[in-house]
Every structure is written in structure tokens, then in C-alpha cells.
Scaffold this motif. Sequence first.
Motif, PDB file in Angstrom:
ATOM      1  N   MET A   1       0.850  -1.198   0.000  1.00  0.00           N
ATOM      2  CA  MET A   1       0.000   0.000   0.000  1.00  0.00           C
ATOM      3  C   MET A   1       0.882   1.243   0.000  1.00  0.00           C
ATOM      4  SD  MET A   1      -3.011   1.045   2.674  1.00  0.00           S
ATOM      5  CE  MET A   1      -3.943   2.533   2.431  1.00  0.00           C
ATOM      6  N   SER A   2       0.521   2.251  -0.773  1.00  0.00           N
ATOM      7  CA  SER A   2       1.328   3.453  -0.899  1.00  0.00           C
ATOM      8  C   SER A   2       0.809   4.544   0.016  1.00  0.00           C
ATOM      9  CB  SER A   2       1.300   3.955  -2.353  1.00  0.00           C
ATOM     10  OG  SER A   2       1.791   2.960  -3.225  1.00  0.00           O
ATOM     11  N   GLY A   3       1.752   5.288   0.621  1.00  0.00           N
ATOM     12  CA  GLY A   3       1.383   6.442   1.415  1.00  0.00           C
ATOM     13  C   GLY A   3       1.286   7.673   0.533  1.00  0.00           C
ATOM     14  N   GLU A   4       0.904   8.803   1.122  1.00  0.00           N
ATOM     15  CA  GLU A   4       0.800  10.023   0.324  1.00  0.00           C
ATOM     16  C   GLU A   4       2.176  10.662   0.152  1.00  0.00           C
ATOM     17  OE1 GLU A   4      -0.075  13.636   3.480  1.00  0.00           O
ATOM     18  OE2 GLU A   4      -1.723  12.847   2.275  1.00  0.00           O
ATOM     19  N   TRP A   5       2.352  11.361  -0.922  1.00  0.00           N
ATOM     20  CA  TRP A   5       3.609  12.049  -1.188  1.00  0.00           C
ATOM     21  C   TRP A   5       3.771  13.211  -0.213  1.00  0.00           C
ATOM     22  CZ3 TRP A   5       7.139   9.944  -4.226  1.00  0.00           C
ATOM     23  CH2 TRP A   5       6.746   9.085  -5.261  1.00  0.00           C
ATOM     24  N   ARG A   6       5.004  13.363   0.292  1.00  0.00           N
ATOM     25  CA  ARG A   6       5.303  14.508   1.140  1.00  0.00           C
ATOM     26  C   ARG A   6       6.674  15.059   0.771  1.00  0.00           C
ATOM     27  NH1 ARG A   6       8.300  12.926   5.827  1.00  0.00           N
ATOM     28  NH2 ARG A   6       8.557  10.651   5.997  1.00  0.00           N
ATOM     29  N   LEU A   7       6.912  16.274   1.216  1.00  0.00           N
ATOM     30  CA  LEU A   7       8.146  16.967   0.858  1.00  0.00           C
ATOM     31  C   LEU A   7       9.243  16.642   1.869  1.00  0.00           C
ATOM     32  CD1 LEU A   7       9.277  19.074  -1.172  1.00  0.00           C
ATOM     33  CD2 LEU A   7       8.668  20.824   0.512  1.00  0.00           C
ATOM     34  N   VAL A   8      10.421  16.248   1.372  1.00  0.00           N
ATOM     35  CA  VAL A   8      11.567  15.993   2.255  1.00  0.00           C
ATOM     36  C   VAL A   8      12.813  16.602   1.630  1.00  0.00           C
ATOM     37  CG1 VAL A   8      10.599  13.837   3.161  1.00  0.00           C
ATOM     38  CG2 VAL A   8      12.116  13.775   1.167  1.00  0.00           C
ATOM     39  N   LEU A   9      13.799  16.838   2.476  1.00  0.00           N
ATOM     40  CA  LEU A   9      15.102  17.327   2.017  1.00  0.00           C
ATOM     41  C   LEU A   9      16.071  16.148   2.077  1.00  0.00           C
ATOM     42  CD1 LEU A   9      16.444  19.975   1.135  1.00  0.00           C
ATOM     43  CD2 LEU A   9      17.146  20.332   3.503  1.00  0.00           C
ATOM     44  N   TYR A  10      16.540  15.729   0.936  1.00  0.00           N
ATOM     45  CA  TYR A  10      17.385  14.535   0.857  1.00  0.00           C
ATOM     46  C   TYR A  10      18.706  14.899   0.174  1.00  0.00           C
ATOM     47  CZ  TYR A  10      18.875   9.762  -0.309  1.00  0.00           C
ATOM     48  OH  TYR A  10      19.583   8.588  -0.441  1.00  0.00           O
ATOM     49  N   ARG A  11      19.801  14.755   0.935  1.00  0.00           N
ATOM     50  CA  ARG A  11      21.136  15.081   0.425  1.00  0.00           C
ATOM     51  C   ARG A  11      21.190  16.486  -0.168  1.00  0.00           C
ATOM     52  NH1 ARG A  11      23.056   9.356  -2.444  1.00  0.00           N
ATOM     53  NH2 ARG A  11      23.031   8.104  -0.518  1.00  0.00           N
ATOM     54  N   GLY A  12      20.578  17.412   0.568  1.00  0.00           N
ATOM     55  CA  GLY A  12      20.639  18.818   0.185  1.00  0.00           C
ATOM     56  C   GLY A  12      19.671  19.238  -0.895  1.00  0.00           C
ATOM     57  N   ALA A  13      18.809  18.352  -1.369  1.00  0.00           N
ATOM     58  CA  ALA A  13      17.861  18.691  -2.435  1.00  0.00           C
ATOM     59  C   ALA A  13      16.444  18.300  -2.023  1.00  0.00           C
ATOM     60  CB  ALA A  13      18.239  17.980  -3.736  1.00  0.00           C
ATOM     61  N   GLY A  30      13.635  19.428  -8.370  1.00  0.00           N
ATOM     62  CA  GLY A  30      14.377  20.495  -9.032  1.00  0.00           C
ATOM     63  C   GLY A  30      14.094  21.868  -8.475  1.00  0.00           C
ATOM     64  N   ALA A  31      13.768  21.955  -7.192  1.00  0.00           N
ATOM     65  CA  ALA A  31      13.438  23.235  -6.558  1.00  0.00           C
ATOM     66  C   ALA A  31      14.623  23.755  -5.762  1.00  0.00           C
ATOM     67  CB  ALA A  31      12.223  23.070  -5.646  1.00  0.00           C
ATOM     68  N   THR A  32      14.745  25.078  -5.710  1.00  0.00           N
ATOM     69  CA  THR A  32      15.876  25.697  -5.008  1.00  0.00           C
ATOM     70  C   THR A  32      15.530  26.179  -3.608  1.00  0.00           C
ATOM     71  OG1 THR A  32      15.305  27.801  -6.054  1.00  0.00           O
ATOM     72  CG2 THR A  32      16.944  26.419  -7.171  1.00  0.00           C
ATOM     73  N   ASN A  33      14.236  26.303  -3.297  1.00  0.00           N
ATOM     74  CA  ASN A  33      13.834  26.722  -1.950  1.00  0.00           C
ATOM     75  C   ASN A  33      12.528  26.017  -1.594  1.00  0.00           C
ATOM     76  OD1 ASN A  33      11.511  28.414  -2.866  1.00  0.00           O
ATOM     77  ND2 ASN A  33      13.146  29.683  -3.742  1.00  0.00           N
ATOM     78  N   ARG A  34      12.148  26.128  -0.329  1.00  0.00           N
ATOM     79  CA  ARG A  34      10.991  25.353   0.144  1.00  0.00           C
ATOM     80  C   ARG A  34       9.691  25.800  -0.531  1.00  0.00           C
ATOM     81  NH1 ARG A  34      10.036  21.783   4.105  1.00  0.00           N
ATOM     82  NH2 ARG A  34       7.845  21.548   4.724  1.00  0.00           N
ATOM     83  N   GLU A  35       9.512  27.103  -0.696  1.00  0.00           N
ATOM     84  CA  GLU A  35       8.275  27.587  -1.309  1.00  0.00           C
ATOM     85  C   GLU A  35       8.135  27.046  -2.738  1.00  0.00           C
ATOM     86  OE1 GLU A  35       5.826  31.780  -1.777  1.00  0.00           O
ATOM     87  OE2 GLU A  35       7.992  31.820  -1.494  1.00  0.00           O
ATOM     88  N   HIS A  36       9.224  27.085  -3.483  1.00  0.00           N
ATOM     89  CA  HIS A  36       9.220  26.550  -4.838  1.00  0.00           C
ATOM     90  C   HIS A  36       8.975  25.037  -4.810  1.00  0.00           C
ATOM     91  CE1 HIS A  36      11.627  25.741  -8.789  1.00  0.00           C
ATOM     92  NE2 HIS A  36      10.333  25.707  -8.990  1.00  0.00           N
ATOM     93  N   ALA A  37       9.594  24.355  -3.838  1.00  0.00           N
ATOM     94  CA  ALA A  37       9.452  22.907  -3.731  1.00  0.00           C
ATOM     95  C   ALA A  37       8.007  22.504  -3.435  1.00  0.00           C
ATOM     96  CB  ALA A  37      10.380  22.372  -2.648  1.00  0.00           C
ATOM     97  N   GLU A  38       7.321  23.275  -2.582  1.00  0.00           N
ATOM     98  CA  GLU A  38       5.930  22.963  -2.258  1.00  0.00           C
ATOM     99  C   GLU A  38       5.039  23.103  -3.496  1.00  0.00           C
ATOM    100  OE1 GLU A  38       5.272  25.652   0.943  1.00  0.00           O
ATOM    101  OE2 GLU A  38       5.890  24.221   2.489  1.00  0.00           O
ATOM    102  N   ALA A  39       5.308  24.142  -4.299  1.00  0.00           N
ATOM    103  CA  ALA A  39       4.536  24.310  -5.527  1.00  0.00           C
ATOM    104  C   ALA A  39       4.808  23.165  -6.504  1.00  0.00           C
ATOM    105  CB  ALA A  39       4.882  25.654  -6.171  1.00  0.00           C
TER     106      ALA A  39
END
Length: 370
Positions: A1-13, A30-39
Motif C-alpha cells: 500500500m502506498s502512502g501520500e507524497w510529502r516533501l523531504v530534504l534529501y542530500r541537500g535537495a 528540481g526546486a531551489t527553496n521550500r516555497e518553490h518545492a511545495e509548488a
Amino acid sequence: MSGEWRLVLYRGAYCAYRREAGNPIRRALGATNREHAEAELARFVAAEARVTGGQLQTVGQAFDAYIQSRPAEGYARQRALWIKAAIQKVVRPDLLALPLEAMDRSACRDFAQARYRQGAKPGTVATNLGILRAALNWAAGERLIDKEPPMELPPSAPPKDRWLSAEEARALMDGAEAPHIRLFIILALHTAARAASLLDLTWDRVNDRFIDLNPPGRARTRKGRAVVPMNPVLAEALIEARRGALSDHVIEWAGGPVLSIKKAFRRAAERAGLPGVTPHTLRHTAATWMVQAGVPIAKVAGYLGHRDSRTTERVYGHHAPDYLQEGSAAIIERLHGPSMLFSPGSFEPVGGEQKSKTRQKRQSGAQKKR
């Protein structure tokens, strides 16, 4: 069973992360900051839903996708979670379990009646269904569902006409013991912004000329957000707050963003002897003061972020100094002639040549007493 996708910082990205059958799955964003990553995460989740096809079958799945698309630390996501919890209080009908094709006006009416029996007011029920409708509209726009289901909300309550006097506003600021509550009050009175936009405000959108209440990438909604000018009072309060800032958010508590200000604000209002005053009262107060001062309705609408100045006219027009004066003058001139026209508030005839009958009687009475 798959969980929902969430945002993580992995090896600096930044990457999207979830577990499938116990195994970690990561997708670079491919995001440079958290706000961009959330979008980017929101777009990734929406794109995956379209590819998998038929993933969103129920109202609850569409609502969860909407929640996932909101910024993780933002007010919008927290509010959506609160609304989801309120909707889940009703077991019959269980709106979130309904297939999308079964969601209709009848289900909305049944839900409203169930909430009323629980003690909820029409305004609360309208908010519950309104946020759900926004979520389904978003899902339709993202093509996660075929179309937005037909919904029915309770009639809107008439707008509250409670606004503060200058003395009450000062008392409210004095009643704010916590610095972040006092800062919120100052910002709300001087920007006429909604609570959500102030709680979302970050320092990168504040400069010595203006405050931009609309964050980058935010979709334009019915509740617009304006760019408002800086003024000396705002600048003084913000400079002081910036010195002690521990986060990117202008309104912060314990080094982090504030998700809700209702309880602390209510305590400040009670200390000021202003029960029933809410954060939205400050927006209403700012708009009322502007209209009373003769600021054109169109400019007040821009300050409030209203798309249509007719909304501003409907809610605040009666506070204007010349409200309906032309209509009143036309009636008087037709019945009594131009000599009976008075300038607003002075009780003096236009041109000042004759005194009003009301004033004549007052003076006559005073002479008799002498």
C-alpha cells in the motif's frame, strides 16, 4: 500500500517522498527553496493523479489532494484540515465518502441539516461547504475530476456592520499583551487585510515602500490580496518586529508561523471590553474609516483586494459622507424648490441666505426662555 507524497530534504535537495510496500520512493523536484518545492510537489501529485487515471473517485480523495496542494506551513492548509475535521463530525451523510457523482445539492442540504442539529450556525455550515466547494473546483481545474459537482450553500448572512471607533482601536491595542497580537492588530488596521493574508505574510514581501499581501505563485481567487503602501506607523512596528524575528514570517510565535490567532485575539478584545470583536472586525473598521473620510469607493476596493467595486459599494457605501445625498436633494427640490436644499451636516441652506425652519424654532425657543 502506498502512502501520500510529502516533501523531504534529501542530500541537500528537495524531493517528493513516500513509501511503497515498505520501500522508500523519492522523486527529485528540481526546486531551489521550500516555497518553490511545495509548488512543485503540488504539480507532481496532480500530474501523477492524471497519469494513473481514475484515482480520485470520492469527494474525500479530491479534498485530500487539495489539502496536499496547499503550502505545508501555511494557513490555507491548516484551515482546510480544520474544515475536514468539521465535515467528518457528520456521519450521515458522510460527504467525504461519497462518490463524486453522488455529490449534489441534496447531499449539501442533508449535511447542513445534520450540522444544524449539532448546533452549528448557518455561517459555519456555509464555510464548511464553501471550502469543500473550493477544493472540488480546484480538482476540476487540475483535471483530477471530470467536473465540479453541483453544490448548494446556505444563504449568506447579512454583513456585520460592527466597526471600531478610534478609542476602541487604541483600547484593543492596549489589551494585546503578546507582541505578536499587537503587531497583528496594527497590521490589520493599516492594511485592511484578512487574517489569513497577514498570517501568511513573510519578510521578503515587505519593503520601505509597500507590503505585498499576495505571495508568489498564489492563484488569484475570489478573495483577492492587495499591495498596500507603507506608512510611518507600520514602518515603526515592523522595524521593531524585524529586530527580534526568528523566522521568515512577520507574525510569529516561538520562532514559527502562527496558524490561528482567534483565541489570543479574543482574550485581547475581552481585556479591552470589546466582546464579540473579531480579527475581521479590523478589516471592516479600516474600510469604514476610509469611506467615511471620503476616499472613493474604487480606491477602497483596490485596498481591500475586491475584484468588483460593487461589492465594496454594497457593504460600505452607506458610510460615505454623501451617501444618497443626490437622491434626497432631488426629492426636496421637486417638492419644495432649490431654496430648501441643505449642505450635508450643516443644516444651513445652500448659499447660507436662509436658516432652516428647525434652527429657527430652536432659536425662537431659546429667546422665549430668556
